[in-house]
Design a protein around this motif. Sequence first.
Motif, PDB file in Angstrom:
ATOM      1  N   GLY A 146      -6.056   9.420  -2.617  1.00 17.56           N
ATOM      2  CA  GLY A 146      -6.684   8.414  -3.472  1.00 17.56           C
ATOM      3  C   GLY A 146      -5.901   7.117  -3.442  1.00 17.56           C
ATOM      4  N   SER A 147      -6.532   6.059  -3.831  1.00 15.79           N
ATOM      5  CA  SER A 147      -5.792   4.808  -3.981  1.00 15.79           C
ATOM      6  C   SER A 147      -6.279   4.078  -5.220  1.00 15.79           C
TER       7      SER A 147
ATOM      8  N   GLN B 187       6.001 -12.909   3.433  1.00 14.60           N
ATOM      9  CA  GLN B 187       4.578 -12.772   3.122  1.00 14.60           C
ATOM     10  C   GLN B 187       4.182 -11.291   3.072  1.00 14.60           C
ATOM     11  N   PHE B 188       3.439 -10.894   2.051  1.00 17.87           N
ATOM     12  CA  PHE B 188       2.804  -9.562   2.053  1.00 17.87           C
ATOM     13  C   PHE B 188       1.381  -9.765   1.534  1.00 17.87           C
ATOM     14  N   GLY B 189       0.411  -9.646   2.444  1.00 14.26           N
ATOM     15  CA  GLY B 189      -0.969  -9.983   2.108  1.00 14.26           C
ATOM     16  C   GLY B 189      -1.047 -11.457   1.764  1.00 14.26           C
TER      17      GLY B 189
ATOM     18  N   HIS C  28      -5.534  -7.054  -1.120  1.00 13.07           N
ATOM     19  CA  HIS C  28      -5.647  -7.135   0.339  1.00 13.07           C
ATOM     20  C   HIS C  28      -6.132  -5.786   0.874  1.00 13.07           C
ATOM     21  N   PRO C  29      -7.020  -5.797   1.874  1.00 14.98           N
ATOM     22  CA  PRO C  29      -7.543  -4.502   2.375  1.00 14.98           C
ATOM     23  C   PRO C  29      -6.454  -3.530   2.848  1.00 14.98           C
ATOM     24  N   ASP C  30      -5.345  -4.052   3.404  1.00 12.86           N
ATOM     25  CA  ASP C  30      -4.251  -3.172   3.870  1.00 12.86           C
ATOM     26  C   ASP C  30      -3.332  -2.708   2.753  1.00 12.86           C
ATOM     27  N   ARG C  31      -3.418  -3.353   1.579  1.00  9.92           N
ATOM     28  CA  ARG C  31      -2.506  -3.066   0.478  1.00  9.92           C
ATOM     29  C   ARG C  31      -1.036  -3.063   0.933  1.00  9.92           C
TER      30      ARG C  31
ATOM     31  N   LEU D  25      -0.267   5.601  -4.310  1.00  8.32           N
ATOM     32  CA  LEU D  25      -0.940   4.341  -4.651  1.00  8.32           C
ATOM     33  C   LEU D  25      -1.730   3.773  -3.470  1.00  8.32           C
ATOM     34  N   GLY D  26      -1.698   4.488  -2.357  1.00  7.16           N
ATOM     35  CA  GLY D  26      -2.481   4.046  -1.199  1.00  7.16           C
ATOM     36  C   GLY D  26      -1.985   2.743  -0.592  1.00  7.16           C
ATOM     37  N   LEU D  27      -0.664   2.558  -0.583  1.00  7.91           N
ATOM     38  CA  LEU D  27      -0.081   1.318  -0.077  1.00  7.91           C
ATOM     39  C   LEU D  27       0.462   1.514   1.337  1.00  7.91           C
TER      40      LEU D  27
END
Lengths: 245, 245
Positions: free
Chosen positions: A2-3, B118-120, B40-43, B65-67
């Motif tokens: 899950g996210s 930079q991150f996202g 951001h889609p990539d998280r 957390l789906g990161l």
Amino acid sequence: MGSPETTSFSSQSSSSKLLFRQLFEKESSTYTYLLADASHPDRPALLIDPVDKTVERDLSLIKDLGLKLIYAMNTHVHADHVTGTGLIKTKVPGVKSVISKASGSKADILIEPGDKIQFGSLFLEVRATPGHTLGCVTYVTGDGPDQHQPRLAFTGDALLIRGCGRTDFQIFTLPKETFVYPAHDYKGFSVSTVGEEILYNPRLTKNEETFKGIMENLNLAYPKMIDIAVPANMVCGLQDMTSKV
Amino acid sequence: MGSPETTSFSSQSSSSKLLFRQLFEKESSTYTYLLADASHPDRPALLIDPVDKTVERDLSLIKDLGLKLIYAMNTHVHADHVTGTGLIKTKVPGVKSVISKASGSKADILIEPGDKIQFGSLFLEVRATPGHTLGCVTYVTGDGPDQHQPRLAFTGDALLIRGCGRTDFQIFTLPKETFVYPAHDYKGFSVSTVGEEILYNPRLTKNEETFKGIMENLNLAYPKMIDIAVPANMVCGLQDMTSKV
Ligand SMILES: [Fe+2]
Ligand SMILES: [Fe+2]
């Protein structure tokens, strides 16, 4: 996997000005929470689950931040540390101690599920989350346009992050983005969300048999402070005070 | 008495979605910070000052957390714990280690004051805050309409809350409402603000003579981990890894 869409800092309505601090007592791994309405002229504040040993630190912070402490609250009768509420009351006249009626403890204000605790224009809601002790409650920040979003839930020992919460399902009816702030953490987590705990808390993701096995194998030790802490906490720490004075 | 207008949860521009978690390692009282762009889609995510002992916990949270972890960063060469960056690199391929060029350490990316990470759509700025070590930097979240407000400053050991920071004044040019997140805290504080520290940090509120006295009387012990931690951290923990494998 899950996210959950979760952010620990999140948008907040401009009218609400919640001042919020998380404080840690290392020996008992207890979190104390300071909340205040920083937009109200009085800057009224409350403490959730203060610990006797860190009362000086907490009151000094409250002074630094220019707040007026009005409530010293507990989520339940703690077995692992002595509440700071009694000591606070001797040091800050006018502060009212708060605990649930169902706890059977003494306090200035005995709250019941559904009650609201107002501080300035902000408030906390009381939810019954029994299990760990009969009188365990969860305090949840208010809902509505003037209140902080996402909401914050102070779960006491009813829900520990990823831990085998003596979890009450009442917490899980809150919105998924609600932040979960427990009374303790032993792994260094500071916050979670309802959504995250639904997905990853063993109490919820394992079936009952597995969970029973986990709990039985924990071999939980008799809490080291229980014989001192519980009698003191039943009278909000005041017993301790009078015997010392 | 001052009353800095400070809120720990505060308004944020709707376009920014900073996911933020503070994590604690009890033995060295170290805070590790997880930041991610959740919109951001990539998280994409980064860790600041990870500790070797808590890498499993941190990576498990990142997974929950789906990161996607892209950077493992240090504010400086720590003397009190072994950085988790080396271990993280062996477990998560593609993660880049980050430290300041002035530290003299090895890392995939050597940053300099003024650089942006930079991150996202979010970024961190690098500020030089030498004193504790030559290469100490503070990472500050970006300024601008898409970035989190108030800003967050990750000060490493350059500024401890209320503690005798080996404080660098560069931090105090940031807006007063900027949140201050140190690498360590020994009193259970989790966060402060620039405004609060200007008012109450002994390094700033005492004159130089008094401060010198305070520091001399601290009788700081030789850091217990220094002989293990520094050599390992100079190569971002990788030395340790290769000798074990
Ligand atoms: Fe407890
Ligand atoms: Fe350090």
